[in-house]
Every structure is written in C-alpha cells, then in structure tokens.
Scaffold this motif. Structure first.
Motif, PDB file in Angstrom:
ATOM      1  N   ARG A 167       0.843  -1.201   0.000  1.00 55.33           N
ATOM      2  CA  ARG A 167       0.000   0.000   0.000  1.00 55.33           C
ATOM      3  C   ARG A 167       0.879   1.253   0.000  1.00 55.33           C
ATOM      4  NH1 ARG A 167      -5.431   0.854   1.089  1.00 55.33           N
ATOM      5  NH2 ARG A 167      -5.921   3.029   1.607  1.00 55.33           N
ATOM      6  N   MET A 168       1.955   1.226   0.784  1.00 56.69           N
ATOM      7  CA  MET A 168       2.882   2.357   0.795  1.00 56.69           C
ATOM      8  C   MET A 168       3.525   2.547  -0.571  1.00 56.69           C
ATOM      9  SD  MET A 168       6.303   3.041   3.129  1.00 56.69           S
ATOM     10  CE  MET A 168       5.353   3.226   4.642  1.00 56.69           C
ATOM     11  N   ALA A 169       3.811   1.446  -1.265  1.00 57.79           N
ATOM     12  CA  ALA A 169       4.394   1.541  -2.601  1.00 57.79           C
ATOM     13  C   ALA A 169       3.479   2.335  -3.529  1.00 57.79           C
ATOM     14  CB  ALA A 169       4.648   0.146  -3.163  1.00 57.79           C
ATOM     15  N   GLY A 170       2.185   2.042  -3.466  1.00 51.61           N
ATOM     16  CA  GLY A 170       1.228   2.777  -4.281  1.00 51.61           C
ATOM     17  C   GLY A 170       1.146   4.245  -3.899  1.00 51.61           C
ATOM     18  N   GLU A 171       1.227   4.512  -2.604  1.00 56.02           N
ATOM     19  CA  GLU A 171       1.184   5.906  -2.130  1.00 56.02           C
ATOM     20  C   GLU A 171       2.406   6.686  -2.609  1.00 56.02           C
ATOM     21  OE1 GLU A 171       0.877   5.284   2.032  1.00 56.02           O
ATOM     22  OE2 GLU A 171      -1.297   4.902   2.006  1.00 56.02           O
ATOM     23  N   LEU A 172       3.572   6.039  -2.609  1.00 52.87           N
ATOM     24  CA  LEU A 172       4.788   6.694  -3.094  1.00 52.87           C
ATOM     25  C   LEU A 172       4.680   7.037  -4.571  1.00 52.87           C
ATOM     26  CD1 LEU A 172       7.507   4.534  -1.279  1.00 52.87           C
ATOM     27  CD2 LEU A 172       6.979   6.944  -0.843  1.00 52.87           C
ATOM     28  N   ALA A 173       4.106   6.122  -5.359  1.00 51.76           N
ATOM     29  CA  ALA A 173       3.926   6.380  -6.792  1.00 51.76           C
ATOM     30  C   ALA A 173       2.955   7.527  -7.019  1.00 51.76           C
ATOM     31  CB  ALA A 173       3.430   5.113  -7.487  1.00 51.76           C
ATOM     32  N   ALA A 174       1.882   7.573  -6.222  1.00 49.62           N
ATOM     33  CA  ALA A 174       0.903   8.658  -6.354  1.00 49.62           C
ATOM     34  C   ALA A 174       1.533  10.000  -6.004  1.00 49.62           C
ATOM     35  CB  ALA A 174      -0.291   8.376  -5.441  1.00 49.62           C
ATOM     36  N   GLU A 175       2.332  10.022  -4.945  1.00 49.58           N
ATOM     37  CA  GLU A 175       2.995  11.261  -4.541  1.00 49.58           C
ATOM     38  C   GLU A 175       3.944  11.752  -5.635  1.00 49.58           C
ATOM     39  OE1 GLU A 175       5.811  12.986  -0.889  1.00 49.58           O
ATOM     40  OE2 GLU A 175       5.396  10.842  -1.066  1.00 49.58           O
ATOM     41  N   TYR A 176       4.715  10.838  -6.200  1.00 52.80           N
ATOM     42  CA  TYR A 176       5.675  11.242  -7.236  1.00 52.80           C
ATOM     43  C   TYR A 176       4.972  11.775  -8.478  1.00 52.80           C
ATOM     44  CZ  TYR A 176       9.076  10.950 -10.985  1.00 52.80           C
ATOM     45  OH  TYR A 176       9.865  11.260 -12.060  1.00 52.80           O
ATOM     46  N   LEU A 177       4.001  11.047  -8.997  1.00 55.25           N
ATOM     47  CA  LEU A 177       3.310  11.492 -10.209  1.00 55.25           C
ATOM     48  C   LEU A 177       2.528  12.776  -9.954  1.00 55.25           C
ATOM     49  CD1 LEU A 177       2.129   8.019 -11.558  1.00 55.25           C
ATOM     50  CD2 LEU A 177       3.880   9.509 -12.557  1.00 55.25           C
ATOM     51  N   GLY A 178       1.988  12.907  -8.739  1.00 55.70           N
ATOM     52  CA  GLY A 178       1.260  14.126  -8.412  1.00 55.70           C
ATOM     53  C   GLY A 178       2.165  15.343  -8.381  1.00 55.70           C
ATOM     54  N   GLY A 203      -3.304   1.681  -2.505  1.00 52.21           N
ATOM     55  CA  GLY A 203      -2.465   2.781  -2.048  1.00 52.21           C
ATOM     56  C   GLY A 203      -2.359   3.881  -3.083  1.00 52.21           C
ATOM     57  N   PHE A 204      -2.264   3.504  -4.349  1.00 56.20           N
ATOM     58  CA  PHE A 204      -2.169   4.484  -5.439  1.00 56.20           C
ATOM     59  C   PHE A 204      -3.453   5.299  -5.526  1.00 56.20           C
ATOM     60  CE2 PHE A 204      -2.074   5.307 -10.209  1.00 56.20           C
ATOM     61  CZ  PHE A 204      -1.072   6.263 -10.135  1.00 56.20           C
ATOM     62  N   ARG A 205      -4.585   4.625  -5.499  1.00 56.01           N
ATOM     63  CA  ARG A 205      -5.878   5.324  -5.587  1.00 56.01           C
ATOM     64  C   ARG A 205      -6.063   6.253  -4.387  1.00 56.01           C
ATOM     65  NH1 ARG A 205      -9.238   1.075  -6.042  1.00 56.01           N
ATOM     66  NH2 ARG A 205      -9.669   1.289  -8.277  1.00 56.01           N
ATOM     67  N   SER A 206      -5.743   5.756  -3.201  1.00 53.35           N
ATOM     68  CA  SER A 206      -5.904   6.579  -1.998  1.00 53.35           C
ATOM     69  C   SER A 206      -4.986   7.796  -2.044  1.00 53.35           C
ATOM     70  CB  SER A 206      -5.590   5.731  -0.763  1.00 53.35           C
ATOM     71  OG  SER A 206      -5.598   6.519   0.410  1.00 53.35           O
ATOM     72  N   GLY A 207      -3.736   7.595  -2.497  1.00 48.95           N
ATOM     73  CA  GLY A 207      -2.792   8.708  -2.570  1.00 48.95           C
ATOM     74  C   GLY A 207      -3.231   9.781  -3.546  1.00 48.95           C
ATOM     75  N   LEU A 208      -3.813   9.366  -4.655  1.00 46.58           N
ATOM     76  CA  LEU A 208      -4.290  10.349  -5.641  1.00 46.58           C
ATOM     77  C   LEU A 208      -5.481  11.136  -5.099  1.00 46.58           C
ATOM     78  CD1 LEU A 208      -4.116   8.288  -8.975  1.00 46.58           C
ATOM     79  CD2 LEU A 208      -2.483   9.980  -8.112  1.00 46.58           C
ATOM     80  N   ILE A 209      -6.410  10.432  -4.487  1.00 48.37           N
ATOM     81  CA  ILE A 209      -7.604  11.101  -3.956  1.00 48.37           C
ATOM     82  C   ILE A 209      -7.227  12.086  -2.860  1.00 48.37           C
ATOM     83  CG2 ILE A 209      -9.741  10.715  -2.666  1.00 48.37           C
ATOM     84  CD1 ILE A 209     -10.060   8.091  -4.250  1.00 48.37           C
ATOM     85  N   GLN A 210      -6.248  11.729  -2.021  1.00 43.42           N
ATOM     86  CA  GLN A 210      -5.792  12.633  -0.969  1.00 43.42           C
ATOM     87  C   GLN A 210      -5.225  13.927  -1.546  1.00 43.42           C
ATOM     88  OE1 GLN A 210      -3.043  10.616   1.633  1.00 43.42           O
ATOM     89  NE2 GLN A 210      -4.534   9.036   2.201  1.00 43.42           N
ATOM     90  N   ARG A 211      -4.731  13.866  -2.770  1.00 41.76           N
ATOM     91  CA  ARG A 211      -4.170  15.048  -3.425  1.00 41.76           C
ATOM     92  C   ARG A 211      -5.179  15.749  -4.320  1.00 41.76           C
ATOM     93  NH1 ARG A 211      -0.564  11.640  -1.990  1.00 41.76           N
ATOM     94  NH2 ARG A 211       1.526  12.330  -1.373  1.00 41.76           N
ATOM     95  N   GLY A 212      -6.442  15.358  -4.206  1.00 43.46           N
ATOM     96  CA  GLY A 212      -7.491  15.995  -4.983  1.00 43.46           C
ATOM     97  C   GLY A 212      -7.522  15.571  -6.435  1.00 43.46           C
ATOM     98  N   LEU A 213      -6.873  14.449  -6.752  1.00 40.23           N
ATOM     99  CA  LEU A 213      -6.852  13.962  -8.125  1.00 40.23           C
ATOM    100  C   LEU A 213      -7.887  12.862  -8.321  1.00 40.23           C
ATOM    101  CD1 LEU A 213      -2.969  13.745  -8.568  1.00 40.23           C
ATOM    102  CD2 LEU A 213      -4.498  15.543  -9.403  1.00 40.23           C
ATOM    103  N   SER A 214      -8.255  12.631  -9.556  1.00 39.16           N
ATOM    104  CA  SER A 214      -9.239  11.598  -9.865  1.00 39.16           C
ATOM    105  C   SER A 214      -8.632  10.215  -9.679  1.00 39.16           C
ATOM    106  CB  SER A 214      -9.712  11.746 -11.315  1.00 39.16           C
ATOM    107  OG  SER A 214     -10.312  13.009 -11.520  1.00 39.16           O
ATOM    108  N   CYS A 269       4.486  10.193 -21.806  1.00 38.99           N
ATOM    109  CA  CYS A 269       3.767   9.635 -20.657  1.00 38.99           C
ATOM    110  C   CYS A 269       4.798   9.158 -19.646  1.00 38.99           C
ATOM    111  CB  CYS A 269       2.864   8.489 -21.108  1.00 38.99           C
ATOM    112  SG  CYS A 269       1.913   7.725 -19.772  1.00 38.99           S
ATOM    113  N   GLN A 270       4.629   9.552 -18.395  1.00 36.17           N
ATOM    114  CA  GLN A 270       5.546   9.133 -17.334  1.00 36.17           C
ATOM    115  C   GLN A 270       5.148   7.754 -16.824  1.00 36.17           C
ATOM    116  OE1 GLN A 270       8.238  11.028 -15.669  1.00 36.17           O
ATOM    117  NE2 GLN A 270       8.607   8.937 -14.991  1.00 36.17           N
ATOM    118  N   VAL A 271       6.117   6.814 -16.804  1.00 36.11           N
ATOM    119  CA  VAL A 271       5.847   5.458 -16.339  1.00 36.11           C
ATOM    120  C   VAL A 271       6.646   5.189 -15.066  1.00 36.11           C
ATOM    121  CG1 VAL A 271       6.027   2.993 -16.862  1.00 36.11           C
ATOM    122  CG2 VAL A 271       5.349   4.615 -18.659  1.00 36.11           C
ATOM    123  N   VAL A 272       5.982   4.662 -14.054  1.00 39.25           N
ATOM    124  CA  VAL A 272       6.622   4.295 -12.794  1.00 39.25           C
ATOM    125  C   VAL A 272       6.403   2.806 -12.562  1.00 39.25           C
ATOM    126  CG1 VAL A 272       6.644   4.636 -10.285  1.00 39.25           C
ATOM    127  CG2 VAL A 272       6.268   6.581 -11.809  1.00 39.25           C
ATOM    128  N   GLY A 273       7.472   2.098 -12.235  1.00 37.87           N
ATOM    129  CA  GLY A 273       7.381   0.665 -11.962  1.00 37.87           C
ATOM    130  C   GLY A 273       7.352   0.379 -10.474  1.00 37.87           C
TER     131      GLY A 273
END
Length: 328
Positions: A167-178, A203-214, A269-273
């Motif tokens: 879940r943290m991995a997804g949050e880190l990806a969301a933070e970086y792309l955001g 984690g990715f979905r939650s991180g994006l929503i926390q930043r006001g993103l879709s 397009c930015q790609v994160v693995g």
C-alpha cells in the motif's frame, strides 16, 4: 565411457581401514584418529569420492533434516522472480542448506508437483506466493512442512509471511506522479488475485484522492509479465489518449509499457514501476520505480524459516518491509 561410482567401500580398501572408519571421518571426525582421518581423506581425494550427504541426513533424520529447502515459484517471465531466487539460493547455501526450485505453473498438476518435491525428503519450504495464484498458494499451505510465505499473507494466520508494504508503494507512486503536475493517471495491474497488485492499487488510488486527483484508470491483467504491460499500454493509448502518467504493479509490466509507448504512439507519458529489478537501471529503460527491499525480504525470510525450524516462530506472523522511491 561408463565410470564406476566410487563408494565408501572403495575408499576403505584403498586406505586400508574399515568402512565404519570412513563413515566416522565424515559424520563424526572427532571419533577417529588424526592419522586415520588423513588416510581416508587422501584416499577419497585420489579416488574422487564424494559422500552421500542426503543419505547421511536421512539416517540421522531423528536429529537433523535433509537440509533441502523447497523454493516454490511461478511466473519466471517476470525478472523479479529469478532475481529473488538467486538471492534466496545464496542465503540458503550460506547456512549450509540446499535450495530446490519447484516451478509451479497454471497448467501443471500442483499437488503432483509438490508431492514430487516431498519425495526428496524436503525439510522446509519457502513459498514465493506473490508469483502464485491463490489456489496454488492454498495447495502449498496444505503441505505438512515448516514454511514461510513471501509476497502474500496467510489469511488463516497459520504461517509466517514476509512481504513489502504494498500500500505504501502505491502511495509513493501517487505522490511522485502528483508532484510532476500530472492529473490523468492510470494503473496497470498484475494478476487479479495478487495481493501485491491489489494493495498497490489501493495505495495508489488513496494517494491520488488525498491530493485531490481523480481515481486512476485501471488496466487489469492475468499476470505480471512484460507482454501484459505492453498490451495494457497499447490499449491505454487507443482508449485513453489523454493519459499522462502510469503506475505499474511491477517493473516487468513497466518495461512492456515503455516499449509500447516507443513503438505504438510516441506519446509523452511518465511510467513508474515497482520492484527496482536490476534491469530497471539499464540505459534503455532508466525506469523510475518503487524499490522493494529484496535483500531485507530475503534476510527476514531466512531468519523466520530458521525460527520455524527451531520451533520458535509465532504462528501467523506477518512482516512488512518499507519500500522506497527510486527516481531515474
């Protein structure tokens, strides 16, 4: 040319000692004199004799096991698996154990494959459950063996599990792309019953929503393979041409996604693995990815396997390791 297999009897005759003296030289060296041991070892070296460690372990099975540890894995077309297997192999060998690869595929008879491994007097098992289906994992959990799971929890809390904080991995990806100012984002997932893929998406979905993103567009797959990432990105380019950034459930999927961008669209397009396999640093990819602490995962797995074998491991323990973002 057929060569005769050298036995302890041949060594005893060559050295002029009894067969029991040969056996004690290898199993209990303190019970033979230095001169006898030297003669036996010299004879063994001259004849090319190698003691049968498995047979000796089985004779002493009341006091020690065979030393063989089954490492059950699937999806070897994902570079993460052979990388981790190499590290597991080294760690087990450093402890004097012998790793045995049991490769499980969706098409094989899982029970037969596992029973075949057990016939070699396997002492314990490491189950790389992140690369297996839920069904295959359940079959493994039925084994009457000391074991540790990697990459997936045992929901019944009977087996120790070691995995990354997905879940943290997804949050880190969301933070970086955001922070890159990207708003149209997607997720390319792995196998649909994969705990890692589902948790990384959460984690990715939650991180994006926390930043006001879709919430991201989600592309599901049956596995974590390169070709699945390629096909998923090709679909994204056709169906969602406005996508600006993609988080992939593993590096193999990301490699496929990057190649699809190069060959099918040329779209920026930015790609994160996720994994940070050695290939992620290759000049042809230079992939930004969320690093799994693989060395720590392996060390924890070996540590808990030893505890299980010693009877000291708490039942159903789950150990989660912290991932980090690697920007390239």
């Amino acid at each position: 040319m057929n060569r005769k297999r050298i036995t302890s009897i041949d060594v005893a005759q060559y050295a002029g000692v009894s067969t029991s003296a040969v056996s004690r030289t290898y199993s209990a060296p303190g019970k033979v004199s230095a001169s006898t041991r030297a003669r036996v070892l010299a004879a063994a070296d001259a004849l090319g004799y190698r003691p049968n460690q498995l047979a000796r372990a089985l004779v002493n099975s009341g006091r020690q096991g065979s030393g063989i540890v089954a490492v059950v894995m699937g999806e070897f077309d994902n570079p993460f698996q052979p990388w981790m297997f190499g590290l597991l192999t080294q760690a087990l060998q450093q402890q004097g154990r012998v790793p045995m690869l049991v490769h499980v595929t969706e098409q094989c008879d899982i029970r037969a494959r596992l029973q075949q491994a057990l016939s070699w007097q396997v002492e314990a098992a490491i189950i790389s459950a992140g690369s297996l289906s839920q069904e295959a994992t359940e079959r493994c959990l039925e084994l009457a063996l000391p074991m540790v799971l990697m990459g997936r929890e045992d929901k019944r809390e009977t087996v120790t599990a070691v995995l990354s904080d997905n879940r943290m991995a997804g949050e880190l990806a969301a933070e970086y792309l955001g922070t890159q100012g990207l708003t149209q984002l997607a997720y390319i997932g792995g196998r649909q019953d994969g705990q890692a893929s589902l948790e990384r998406l959460a984690g990715f979905r939650s991180g994006l929503i926390q930043r006001g993103l879709s919430a991201p567009v989600v592309m599901e797959n049956r596995d974590y393979a390169y070709h699945s990432g390629y096909q998923a990105m090709s679909r994204l380019l056709r169906e969602h041409p406005d996508i600006e950034g993609v988080f992939c459930a593993c590096d193999a999927l990301a490699f496929g996604a990057l190649d699809a961008l190069r060959l099918n669209g040329g779209q920026v397009c930015q790609v994160v693995g996720c994994d940070d396999t050695p290939q992620a640093a290759w000049e042809g990819y230079r992939l930004t990815t969320v690093r799994q602490p693989v060395e720590q995962l392996v060390a924890q797995t070996i540590h808990h396997l030893k505890q299980v074998l010693d009877g000291n491991s708490p039942t159903g323990t789950t150990v989660r390791m912290t991932p980090t973002l690697i920007v390239r």
